[in-house]
Write an enzyme that holds these catalytic residues in place. Structure first.
Site, PDB file in Angstrom:
ATOM      1  N   THR A 136       0.815  -1.213   0.000  1.00 53.62           N
ATOM      2  CA  THR A 136       0.000   0.000   0.000  1.00 53.62           C
ATOM      3  C   THR A 136       0.851   1.266   0.000  1.00 53.62           C
ATOM      4  O   THR A 136       1.985   1.249   0.496  1.00 53.62           O
ATOM      5  CB  THR A 136      -0.907  -0.006   1.254  1.00 53.62           C
ATOM      6  N   ASP A 137       0.261   2.360  -0.477  1.00 49.65           N
ATOM      7  CA  ASP A 137       0.960   3.652  -0.406  1.00 49.65           C
ATOM      8  C   ASP A 137       1.022   4.168   1.039  1.00 49.65           C
ATOM      9  O   ASP A 137       1.783   5.088   1.347  1.00 49.65           O
ATOM     10  CB  ASP A 137       0.286   4.693  -1.314  1.00 49.65           C
ATOM     11  N   GLU A 138       0.217   3.543   1.931  1.00 51.13           N
ATOM     12  CA  GLU A 138       0.166   4.054   3.308  1.00 51.13           C
ATOM     13  C   GLU A 138       1.493   3.862   4.037  1.00 51.13           C
ATOM     14  O   GLU A 138       1.737   4.493   5.065  1.00 51.13           O
ATOM     15  CB  GLU A 138      -0.999   3.404   4.069  1.00 51.13           C
ATOM     16  N   TYR A 162      -1.796  -0.565  10.983  1.00 52.14           N
ATOM     17  CA  TYR A 162      -1.951  -1.227   9.682  1.00 52.14           C
ATOM     18  C   TYR A 162      -0.761  -0.924   8.779  1.00 52.14           C
ATOM     19  O   TYR A 162      -0.093  -1.831   8.281  1.00 52.14           O
ATOM     20  CB  TYR A 162      -3.252  -0.784   8.992  1.00 52.14           C
ATOM     21  N   LYS A 166       2.245  -3.365   7.323  1.00 50.13           N
ATOM     22  CA  LYS A 166       2.497  -3.561   5.893  1.00 50.13           C
ATOM     23  C   LYS A 166       3.946  -3.178   5.563  1.00 50.13           C
ATOM     24  O   LYS A 166       4.608  -3.840   4.771  1.00 50.13           O
ATOM     25  CB  LYS A 166       1.531  -2.721   5.043  1.00 50.13           C
TER      26      LYS A 166
HETATM   27  P1  NAD Z   1      -9.471  -7.536   2.259  1.00 46.89           P
HETATM   28  O1  NAD Z   1      -9.444  -7.226   3.715  1.00 46.89           O
HETATM   29  O2  NAD Z   1     -10.711  -7.286   1.485  1.00 46.89           O
HETATM   30  O3  NAD Z   1      -9.116  -9.088   2.041  1.00 46.89           O
HETATM   31  C1  NAD Z   1      -8.073  -9.711   2.724  1.00 46.89           C
HETATM   32  C2  NAD Z   1      -8.254 -11.225   2.591  1.00 46.89           C
HETATM   33  O4  NAD Z   1      -7.148 -11.834   3.298  1.00 46.89           O
HETATM   34  C3  NAD Z   1      -9.551 -11.754   3.210  1.00 46.89           C
HETATM   35  O5  NAD Z   1     -10.184 -12.639   2.322  1.00 46.89           O
HETATM   36  C4  NAD Z   1      -9.066 -12.489   4.455  1.00 46.89           C
HETATM   37  O6  NAD Z   1      -9.891 -13.603   4.797  1.00 46.89           O
HETATM   38  C5  NAD Z   1      -7.661 -12.919   4.071  1.00 46.89           C
HETATM   39  N1  NAD Z   1      -6.789 -13.102   5.240  1.00 46.89           N
HETATM   40  C6  NAD Z   1      -6.643 -12.257   6.290  1.00 46.89           C
HETATM   41  N2  NAD Z   1      -5.782 -12.788   7.178  1.00 46.89           N
HETATM   42  C7  NAD Z   1      -5.362 -13.967   6.668  1.00 46.89           C
HETATM   43  C8  NAD Z   1      -4.464 -14.959   7.097  1.00 46.89           C
HETATM   44  N3  NAD Z   1      -3.828 -14.862   8.272  1.00 46.89           N
HETATM   45  N4  NAD Z   1      -4.245 -16.039   6.310  1.00 46.89           N
HETATM   46  C9  NAD Z   1      -4.894 -16.162   5.127  1.00 46.89           C
HETATM   47  N5  NAD Z   1      -5.782 -15.272   4.675  1.00 46.89           N
HETATM   48  C10 NAD Z   1      -6.004 -14.177   5.426  1.00 46.89           C
HETATM   49  O7  NAD Z   1      -8.223  -6.772   1.633  1.00 46.89           O
HETATM   50  P2  NAD Z   1      -8.063  -6.125   0.190  1.00 46.89           P
HETATM   51  O8  NAD Z   1      -8.629  -4.757   0.208  1.00 46.89           O
HETATM   52  O9  NAD Z   1      -8.502  -7.096  -0.838  1.00 46.89           O
HETATM   53  O10 NAD Z   1      -6.475  -5.967   0.132  1.00 46.89           O
HETATM   54  C11 NAD Z   1      -5.646  -6.959  -0.470  1.00 46.89           C
HETATM   55  C12 NAD Z   1      -4.198  -6.514  -0.347  1.00 46.89           C
HETATM   56  O11 NAD Z   1      -4.032  -5.248  -0.981  1.00 46.89           O
HETATM   57  C13 NAD Z   1      -3.752  -6.314   1.109  1.00 46.89           C
HETATM   58  O12 NAD Z   1      -2.434  -6.762   1.236  1.00 46.89           O
HETATM   59  C14 NAD Z   1      -3.819  -4.817   1.321  1.00 46.89           C
HETATM   60  O13 NAD Z   1      -2.879  -4.392   2.275  1.00 46.89           O
HETATM   61  C15 NAD Z   1      -3.459  -4.314  -0.080  1.00 46.89           C
HETATM   62  N6  NAD Z   1      -4.010  -2.972  -0.390  1.00 46.89           N
HETATM   63  C16 NAD Z   1      -5.352  -2.744  -0.377  1.00 46.89           C
HETATM   64  C17 NAD Z   1      -5.829  -1.477  -0.694  1.00 46.89           C
HETATM   65  C18 NAD Z   1      -7.303  -1.161  -0.727  1.00 46.89           C
HETATM   66  O14 NAD Z   1      -7.673  -0.006  -1.004  1.00 46.89           O
HETATM   67  N7  NAD Z   1      -8.196  -2.108  -0.502  1.00 46.89           N
HETATM   68  C19 NAD Z   1      -4.959  -0.454  -1.013  1.00 46.89           C
HETATM   69  C20 NAD Z   1      -3.598  -0.725  -1.011  1.00 46.89           C
HETATM   70  C21 NAD Z   1      -3.138  -1.996  -0.723  1.00 46.89           C
HETATM   71  P1  TYD Z   2     -10.799   3.786   4.337  1.00 41.05           P
HETATM   72  O1  TYD Z   2     -11.736   3.317   3.286  1.00 41.05           O
HETATM   73  O2  TYD Z   2     -10.881   3.177   5.694  1.00 41.05           O
HETATM   74  O3  TYD Z   2      -9.327   3.646   3.730  1.00 41.05           O
HETATM   75  P2  TYD Z   2      -7.906   4.214   4.298  1.00 41.05           P
HETATM   76  O4  TYD Z   2      -8.062   4.634   5.701  1.00 41.05           O
HETATM   77  O5  TYD Z   2      -7.038   3.004   4.169  1.00 41.05           O
HETATM   78  O6  TYD Z   2      -7.526   5.327   3.377  1.00 41.05           O
HETATM   79  O7  TYD Z   2     -10.983   5.356   4.510  1.00 41.05           O
HETATM   80  C1  TYD Z   2     -10.806   6.251   3.420  1.00 41.05           C
HETATM   81  C2  TYD Z   2     -10.923   7.649   3.969  1.00 41.05           C
HETATM   82  O8  TYD Z   2     -12.261   7.856   4.435  1.00 41.05           O
HETATM   83  C3  TYD Z   2     -10.023   7.937   5.167  1.00 41.05           C
HETATM   84  O9  TYD Z   2      -9.578   9.280   5.095  1.00 41.05           O
HETATM   85  C4  TYD Z   2     -10.937   7.748   6.352  1.00 41.05           C
HETATM   86  C5  TYD Z   2     -12.282   8.201   5.824  1.00 41.05           C
HETATM   87  N1  TYD Z   2     -13.460   7.542   6.416  1.00 41.05           N
HETATM   88  C6  TYD Z   2     -14.511   8.312   6.903  1.00 41.05           C
HETATM   89  O10 TYD Z   2     -14.478   9.562   6.865  1.00 41.05           O
HETATM   90  N2  TYD Z   2     -15.597   7.684   7.430  1.00 41.05           N
HETATM   91  C7  TYD Z   2     -15.680   6.336   7.511  1.00 41.05           C
HETATM   92  O11 TYD Z   2     -16.694   5.812   8.037  1.00 41.05           O
HETATM   93  C8  TYD Z   2     -14.600   5.547   6.990  1.00 41.05           C
HETATM   94  C9  TYD Z   2     -14.648   4.048   7.036  1.00 41.05           C
HETATM   95  C10 TYD Z   2     -13.512   6.199   6.445  1.00 41.05           C
END
Ligand code: NAD
Ligand code: TYD
Length: 376
Positions: A136-138, A162, A166
């Site tokens: 992630t960019d975070e 988080y 990561k």
């Molecule tokens: P998500 O939370 O929707 O899905 C995560 C999956 O991992 C779930 O199906 C969960 O059951 C599984 N999981 C969790 N712990 C586990 C474990 N110990 N063993 C096996 N499986 C396990 O997440 P996502 O949004 O699909 O993100 C996928 C990846 O992309 C992550 O690594 C996340 O850090 C990265 N990412 C996500 C975003 C975003 O905006 N969603 C942005 C940047 C990076």
């Molecule tokens: P989120 O979807 O949790 O992603 P991330 O924190 O990883 O960027 O949140 C996106 C943005 O929205 C973040 O600035 C937090 C804000 N947010 C709210 O304002 N209200 C909410 O209920 C949630 C879940 C997030």
């Protein structure tokens, strides 16, 4: 050249994982796919069920923190690639309970690295195998409004449990590449949105609450900025990095769509209101929505107290990915958001399944005291 014939997708039952599995299967040269997922609260893999039943993918319920199970899996399956997406992924949950984040994102990643390295060394396929670590960019922390977007060598400065977990995983991947010659690649992407995202995240939560007539909670002043990447564009980038990326390289994947949270939520309200205005059937499907009564969904927007340590702005410079592999986002934010809102409107059974179980408890835990704190 990578083999890419037999891939392990960890976290394949989650949001991006499910989309990635569908993207892989849409390729003419689709590899054999094994999904490993612990099926935590975040998994909602309805879309994989027909694929499992028809044998198009194999699904294994398993936890990446279980080293013995992982060793057995690698010994039995002969993987030539890993796409590692399994993670605990929600910042708010990491604030209220960081332990699982350290276990899965750090220890689990370490276990996978060890197993992949040992198996590929034993089979002498380190030159053609690939380990893609999805991050992630975070990990880069946050930016002021004036600072330039993150690049691949921006310093790591994570703010939340988080992002720190990561970052820990990213460091381990880099160490395995440099010390042991693991054929690894890392991607750091911005906020994804699209179908199959769990309702705890901003965009699905706001859509679902607008449809249910529930408060739409915006943290703080709502001026925090995120860069939004359509999940289909992310999956395309991940596969191109796996196929053509240079081992050892990090690639930033951005959406080119920086928006304040307020702007995102207002746009969701506009899309929902317009859909109800043009389609009378919507009112009977979602009768609790303000839009069903001809009112604006924006009447539900509720400022609540801020997230502790809330990152102000993320932005990704996707220039390197474009220059190196010719990959850039194709979905424009307006149309991507419209597709996403429409998908949630058309698939209430999917998100109702995600709302069942403990989701109500999570809402109370995360928002209960916030709402009280926000009242004058
Ligand atoms: P998500 O939370 O929707 O899905 C995560 C999956 O991992 C779930 O199906 C969960 O059951 C599984 N999981 C969790 N712990 C586990 C474990 N110990 N063993 C096996 N499986 C396990 O997440 P996502 O949004 O699909 O993100 C996928 C990846 O992309 C992550 O690594 C996340 O850090 C990265 N990412 C996500 C975003 C975003 O905006 N969603 C942005 C940047 C990076
Ligand atoms: P989120 O979807 O949790 O992603 P991330 O924190 O990883 O960027 O949140 C996106 C943005 O929205 C973040 O600035 C937090 C804000 N947010 C709210 O304002 N209200 C909410 O209920 C949630 C879940 C997030």
């Amino acid at each position: 050249m990578p083999l890419l014939r037999n891939i392990l997708v960890t976290g394949g039952a989650g949001f991006i994982g499910q989309n990635f599995v569908h993207h892989l299967l849409s390729q003419p040269d689709a590899p054999r796919i094994v999904v490993l997922d612990a099926l935590t609260y975040a998994a909602n893999p309805c879309s994989l069920e027909p694929l499992i039943q028809s044998g198009r993918i194999e699904f294994i319920k398993g936890d990446i923190t279980d080293l013995a199970a992982l060793e057995a899996l690698f010994a039995a399956q002969g993987f030539d690639s890993v796409a590692h997406l399994a993670a605990e992924s929600h910042v708010d949950r990491s604030i209220l309970g960081p332990d699982a984040f350290i276990q899965t994102n750090v220890v689990g990643t370490y276990n996978l690295l060890k197993c992949a390295l040992a198996d590929w060394n034993r089979r002498k396929i380190l030159d053609t195998a690939r380990f893609l670590h999805v991050s992630t960019d975070e990990v880069f922390g946050d930016l002021t409004p004036q600072e330039p977007a993150f690049v691949e060598n921006s310093p790591y400065k994570p703010s939340s449990p988080y992002s720190a977990s990561k970052a820990g995983g990213d460091h381990l991947v880099r160490a395995f590449i440099r010390t042991y010659g693991l054929p690894g690649l890392i991607t750091n992407c911005s906020n994804n949105y699209g179908p199959y995202q769990h309702p705890e995240k901003l965009i699905p939560l706001m859509i679902i609450h607008a449809l249910q007539g529930k408060p739409m909670p915006i943290y703080g002043d709502g001026l925090n900025v995120r860069d939004w990447l359509f999940v289909g564009d992310h999956c395309h980038a991940l596969l191109e990095v796996l196929r053509r990326g240079q081992v050892g390289q990090t690639y930033n994947v951005g959406g080119g769509a920086e928006r304040t949270n307020r702007d995102v939520v207002s746009e969701i309200c506009r899309i929902i209101d317009a859909r109800f205005a043009s389609d009378v059937a919507m009112g009977s499907r979602f009768p609790a929505s303000p839009a069903a009564k001809g009112k604006s969904s924006a009447s539900l927007i509720t400022p609540v107290s801020d997230r502790p340590g809330h990152d102000r702005r993320y932005a990704i410079n996707g220039g390197f990915l474009k220059q190196a592999l010719g990959v850039e986002p194709r979905e424009d934010f307006q149309s991507g958001l419209r597709k996403t809102v429409n998908w949630y409107m058309e698939n209430p059974a999917w998100w109702q399944r995600a709302l069942s179980g403990d989701f109500g408890l999570w809402m109370e835990r995360n928002y209960g005291s916030r709402e009280a704190a926000a009242k004058p």
